[in-house]
Design a protein around this motif. Structure first.
Motif, PDB file in Angstrom:
ATOM      1  N   ARG A   1      39.632  37.849  43.068  1.00 54.12           N
ATOM      2  CA  ARG A   1      39.590  38.257  41.778  1.00 54.12           C
ATOM      3  C   ARG A   1      39.152  39.602  41.663  1.00 54.12           C
ATOM      4  O   ARG A   1      38.373  40.018  42.675  1.00 54.12           O
ATOM      5  CB  ARG A   1      38.250  37.445  41.110  1.00 54.12           C
ATOM      6  CG  ARG A   1      38.735  35.979  41.151  1.00 54.12           C
ATOM      7  CD  ARG A   1      37.210  35.200  41.049  1.00 54.12           C
ATOM      8  NE  ARG A   1      37.249  33.841  40.531  1.00 54.12           N
ATOM      9  CZ  ARG A   1      36.554  33.017  41.018  1.00 54.12           C
ATOM     10  NH1 ARG A   1      35.738  33.252  41.951  1.00 54.12           N
ATOM     11  NH2 ARG A   1      36.439  31.682  40.525  1.00 54.12           N
ATOM     12  N   VAL A   2      39.476  40.139  40.683  1.00 53.70           N
ATOM     13  CA  VAL A   2      39.323  41.804  40.657  1.00 53.70           C
ATOM     14  C   VAL A   2      37.881  42.016  40.359  1.00 53.70           C
ATOM     15  O   VAL A   2      37.259  42.712  41.048  1.00 53.70           O
ATOM     16  CB  VAL A   2      40.234  42.226  39.354  1.00 53.70           C
ATOM     17  CG1 VAL A   2      39.844  43.838  39.061  1.00 53.70           C
ATOM     18  CG2 VAL A   2      41.544  42.235  39.688  1.00 53.70           C
ATOM     19  N   ASP A   3      37.256  41.029  39.497  1.00 58.82           N
ATOM     20  CA  ASP A   3      35.823  41.316  38.997  1.00 58.82           C
ATOM     21  C   ASP A   3      35.193  39.855  39.207  1.00 58.82           C
ATOM     22  O   ASP A   3      35.438  39.056  38.464  1.00 58.82           O
ATOM     23  CB  ASP A   3      35.546  41.752  37.677  1.00 58.82           C
ATOM     24  CG  ASP A   3      34.205  41.933  37.230  1.00 58.82           C
ATOM     25  OD1 ASP A   3      33.276  41.554  37.933  1.00 58.82           O
ATOM     26  OD2 ASP A   3      33.876  42.788  36.305  1.00 58.82           O
ATOM     27  N   LYS A   4      34.719  39.355  40.533  1.00 59.98           N
ATOM     28  CA  LYS A   4      34.196  38.132  40.494  1.00 59.98           C
ATOM     29  C   LYS A   4      33.501  37.649  39.508  1.00 59.98           C
ATOM     30  O   LYS A   4      33.698  36.526  38.983  1.00 59.98           O
ATOM     31  CB  LYS A   4      33.392  38.127  41.918  1.00 59.98           C
ATOM     32  CG  LYS A   4      34.369  37.657  43.136  1.00 59.98           C
ATOM     33  CD  LYS A   4      33.556  37.194  44.355  1.00 59.98           C
ATOM     34  CE  LYS A   4      34.315  37.250  45.616  1.00 59.98           C
ATOM     35  NZ  LYS A   4      35.325  36.643  45.549  1.00 59.98           N
ATOM     36  N   ALA A   5      32.177  38.415  39.176  1.00 57.31           N
ATOM     37  CA  ALA A   5      31.401  37.884  38.152  1.00 57.31           C
ATOM     38  C   ALA A   5      32.004  37.414  36.811  1.00 57.31           C
ATOM     39  O   ALA A   5      32.074  36.472  36.076  1.00 57.31           O
ATOM     40  CB  ALA A   5      30.308  38.889  37.948  1.00 57.31           C
TER      41      ALA A   5
END
Ligand code: ADP
Length: 236
Positions: A188-192
């Motif tokens: 994912r690019v931005d996990k959160a």
């Protein structure tokens, strides 16, 4: 020597995968456990609080279910256990139907989802349910990763023997270095941020497997901050 290196790489990938799965399951389980404990310790007495805690627990359970479903799906694809029900299908109609189904979700974010095709018919041999699943993932991502009032344009164009379906959004975009990696499992690019959006991180990996089974291709183009275009290519 080549074999040994390949085996080591595979072993590394396997370890990373197991670590990812464990982490993805542990996070919701920790939440479920702590909310349940708080309820048992007395929060149950306060009706409103109890309801909001139960909603969180329910949501986390849903997330774990989606994750396990996606994992099972990938494992079946890996083991060639998925039966593809190949039929001669008009791709233009299939895409139009998928778009129609997603328009309602786009509307909730006041986004405008449009569909254009330069051809009326394109017959290809595909498993319509599986390709619908791919489209569904790509369309939901376009909605998820675009802000309110964004526009999502679905387009079909013909390139000699092949047909391309593109889904262009005006969302957050994807950095150049991540463009091929988003098709990897759990990448994912931005996990959160992606987790918050409720994704499993497996959708595009599944989509890629399905497209490869159809001897098709899937890839991404993007300009961070401007938007993303996902392209599916089907050839006769
Ligand atoms: P997820 O369940 O996290 O959405 P996917 O496999 O569907 O997982 O996508 C992998 C990642 O690719 C996402 O976490 C997100 O970072 C990125 N991504 C996918 N589609 C888009 C898009 N249309 N715009 C921006 N980023 C996207």
């Amino acid at each position: 020597l080549q074999d040994v290196t390949e085996q080591k790489e595979l072993e590394e990938m396997r370890k990373e995968f197991v670590a990812n799965v464990s982490h993805e399951l542990r996070t919701p389980l920790t939440t479920v456990k702590s909310y349940t404990e708080t309820l048992l310790e007395g929060a149950l007495e306060e009706k409103e609080l109890a309801v909001s805690f139960l909603q969180v627990i329910n949501h986390e359970a849903d997330r774990m279910t989606s994750l396990v479903q996606d994992l099972l799906e990938l494992s079946r694809l890996d083991n060639k256990q998925v039966k593809f029900n190949m039929k001669l299908i008009n791709l233009v109609q299939l895409v139009a139907e998928s778009v129609e189904q997603h328009q309602i979700h786009a509307l909730k974010k006041r986004q405008r989802m449009t569909f254009h095709s330069s051809i009326e018919k394109f017959f290809v041999t595909i498993d319509p349910n599986r390709i619908h699943q791919v489209l569904s993932n790509v369309l939901s991502n376009a909605i998820k990763y675009s802000p309110e009032e964004a526009s999502i344009d679905v387009n079909i164009s013909q390139e000699e023997e092949c047909t391309r379906v593109s889904v262009a959004d005006t969302g957050i975009g994807i950095p150049q270095k991540d463009l091929t990696r988003i098709f990897e499992r759990f990448y994912r690019v931005d996990k959160a941020r992606s987790r918050e959006m409720g994704g499993t991180g497996l959708g595009l990996a599944i989509a890629k497997e399905i497209m490869e089974h159809h001897k098709g291709k899937i890839w991404a183009q993007s300009e961070p901050g401007k938007g993303t275009t996902i392209i599916l290519e089907f050839c006769k």
